[in-house]
Design a protein around this motif. Structure first.
Motif, short mmCIF file in Angstrom:
data_model
loop_
_atom_site.label_atom_id
_atom_site.label_comp_id
_atom_site.label_asym_id
_atom_site.label_seq_id
_atom_site.Cartn_x
_atom_site.Cartn_y
_atom_site.Cartn_z
N ASP A 1 0.81 -1.20 0.10
CA ASP A 1 -0.12 0.11 0.06
C ASP A 1 0.92 1.25 -0.05
O ASP A 1 0.56 2.10 -0.69
CB ASP A 1 -0.88 -0.18 1.27
CG ASP A 1 -1.80 1.17 1.20
OD1 ASP A 1 -2.55 1.31 0.10
OD2 ASP A 1 -2.12 1.67 2.25
N VAL A 2 1.85 1.02 0.82
CA VAL A 2 2.83 2.68 0.74
C VAL A 2 3.48 2.70 -0.49
O VAL A 2 3.56 3.82 -0.95
CB VAL A 2 3.70 2.31 2.03
CG1 VAL A 2 4.91 3.09 1.98
CG2 VAL A 2 3.13 2.45 3.50
N LEU A 3 3.86 1.45 -1.03
CA LEU A 3 4.57 1.68 -2.42
C LEU A 3 3.47 1.97 -3.60
O LEU A 3 4.09 1.98 -4.89
CB LEU A 3 5.30 0.71 -2.67
CG LEU A 3 6.50 0.47 -1.79
CD1 LEU A 3 7.34 -1.05 -1.92
CD2 LEU A 3 7.93 1.47 -1.94
N GLY A 4 2.24 1.77 -3.22
CA GLY A 4 1.17 1.87 -4.57
C GLY A 4 1.28 0.66 -5.39
O GLY A 4 0.97 0.91 -6.55
N VAL A 5 1.69 -0.33 -4.89
CA VAL A 5 1.69 -1.75 -5.85
C VAL A 5 0.28 -2.50 -5.44
O VAL A 5 -0.12 -2.58 -4.35
CB VAL A 5 2.86 -2.45 -5.33
CG1 VAL A 5 2.68 -3.88 -5.93
CG2 VAL A 5 4.21 -1.86 -5.59
N ASP A 6 -0.15 -2.78 -6.75
CA ASP A 6 -1.42 -3.61 -6.48
C ASP A 6 -0.97 -5.03 -6.20
O ASP A 6 -0.38 -5.86 -7.13
CB ASP A 6 -2.13 -3.54 -7.74
CG ASP A 6 -3.36 -4.49 -8.03
OD1 ASP A 6 -3.52 -5.61 -7.28
OD2 ASP A 6 -4.26 -4.21 -8.57
N LEU A 7 -1.23 -5.61 -4.91
CA LEU A 7 -0.31 -6.92 -4.58
C LEU A 7 -1.07 -7.96 -5.44
O LEU A 7 -0.29 -8.95 -5.83
CB LEU A 7 -0.80 -7.02 -3.19
CG LEU A 7 0.29 -7.94 -2.50
CD1 LEU A 7 1.67 -7.83 -2.53
CD2 LEU A 7 -0.29 -7.87 -0.93
N MET A 8 -2.14 -8.00 -5.65
CA MET A 8 -2.83 -9.13 -6.24
C MET A 8 -2.21 -9.20 -7.75
O MET A 8 -1.92 -10.19 -8.52
CB MET A 8 -4.42 -9.17 -6.38
CG MET A 8 -4.93 -9.22 -5.07
SD MET A 8 -4.51 -10.80 -4.01
CE MET A 8 -5.08 -12.03 -5.08
N ALA A 9 -2.22 -7.99 -8.48
CA ALA A 9 -1.75 -7.86 -9.78
C ALA A 9 -0.32 -8.28 -9.83
O ALA A 9 0.09 -9.07 -10.77
CB ALA A 9 -2.04 -6.51 -10.42
N ALA A 10 0.57 -8.08 -8.92
CA ALA A 10 1.94 -8.46 -8.73
C ALA A 10 2.03 -9.96 -8.54
O ALA A 10 2.59 -10.58 -9.33
CB ALA A 10 2.75 -7.54 -7.58
N ALA A 11 1.08 -10.51 -8.03
CA ALA A 11 1.23 -11.94 -7.58
C ALA A 11 0.69 -12.63 -8.72
O ALA A 11 1.38 -13.54 -9.33
CB ALA A 11 0.13 -12.43 -6.45
N HIS A 12 -0.28 -12.19 -9.69
CA HIS A 12 -0.77 -12.69 -10.95
C HIS A 12 0.22 -12.76 -11.85
O HIS A 12 0.44 -13.73 -12.62
CB HIS A 12 -2.05 -12.08 -11.33
CG HIS A 12 -3.30 -12.72 -10.60
ND1 HIS A 12 -3.62 -13.89 -10.81
CD2 HIS A 12 -4.07 -11.96 -9.70
CE1 HIS A 12 -4.67 -14.14 -9.81
NE2 HIS A 12 -5.18 -13.01 -9.21
N ALA A 13 0.98 -11.52 -11.89
CA ALA A 13 2.03 -11.19 -12.77
C ALA A 13 3.38 -12.24 -12.88
O ALA A 13 3.72 -12.89 -13.60
CB ALA A 13 2.29 -9.94 -12.73
N LYS A 14 3.36 -12.37 -11.47
CA LYS A 14 4.63 -13.33 -11.16
C LYS A 14 4.22 -14.96 -11.58
O LYS A 14 5.13 -15.49 -11.78
CB LYS A 14 5.04 -13.29 -9.55
CG LYS A 14 5.91 -14.22 -9.03
CD LYS A 14 7.47 -13.74 -9.90
CE LYS A 14 8.43 -14.78 -9.08
NZ LYS A 14 9.68 -14.59 -10.06
N LEU A 15 3.08 -15.31 -11.15
CA LEU A 15 2.42 -16.73 -11.49
C LEU A 15 2.44 -16.81 -12.91
O LEU A 15 2.98 -17.89 -13.33
CB LEU A 15 1.18 -16.70 -10.92
CG LEU A 15 0.64 -18.23 -11.15
CD1 LEU A 15 1.36 -19.44 -10.37
CD2 LEU A 15 -0.96 -18.24 -10.37
N GLU A 16 2.09 -15.67 -13.64
CA GLU A 16 2.17 -15.90 -15.15
C GLU A 16 3.59 -16.08 -15.82
O GLU A 16 4.14 -16.92 -16.58
CB GLU A 16 1.55 -14.65 -15.83
CG GLU A 16 0.06 -14.52 -15.64
CD GLU A 16 -0.36 -13.26 -16.03
OE1 GLU A 16 0.28 -12.43 -16.77
OE2 GLU A 16 -1.54 -13.22 -15.75
#
Length: 118
Positions: free
Chosen positions: A80-95
């Motif tokens: 949240d502090v970094l403005g990162v969408d955690l779910m989007a980051a996790a899905h991108a990493k899984l892809e």
């Protein structure tokens, strides 16, 4: 629609705000706190056998659950502090992992894949 993670992030943001803790919630400090909590989680498994770790007794499981909560809170707050969408980051990493670890080639193997292309 607001996800549960977004609600949790908002609750953590307010928790920090009312205590005037935003000044301490720098990415560096949050990452360090997260690492410390992960260490506490790891310590719960340190001397367990593989079988014991898969079926911890109720007391150990309660401590593991508490540490998982701590890890989750710091991870969500850091994102949240970094403005990162955690779910989007996790899905991108899984892809990315799906591309790197071809199911046929890596089935049943613990072999590490080559680094992903940045």
């Amino acid at each position: 629609m607001t996800s549960e993670l977004e609600c949790l992030a908002a609750r953590l943001r307010e928790f920090a705000r009312v205590r005037d803790w935003e000044q301490f919630h720098t990415p560096k400090n949050l990452a360090m706190a997260l690492a410390g909590e992960v260490g506490e989680l790891v310590a719960e498994f340190q001397w367990l056998t593989a079988e014991e770790s898969a079926r911890p007794d109720p007391e150990t499981l309660a401590r593991i659950r508490k540490e998982l909560g701590d890890v989750t809170l710091y991870l969500v707050r850091l994102a949240d502090v970094l403005g990162v969408d955690l779910m989007a980051a996790a899905h991108a990493k899984l892809e990315d992992n799906d591309r790197r670890y071809d199911a046929e080639r890596y089935r049943g193997s613990a072999k590490k894949a080559p680094p992903s292309e940045k």
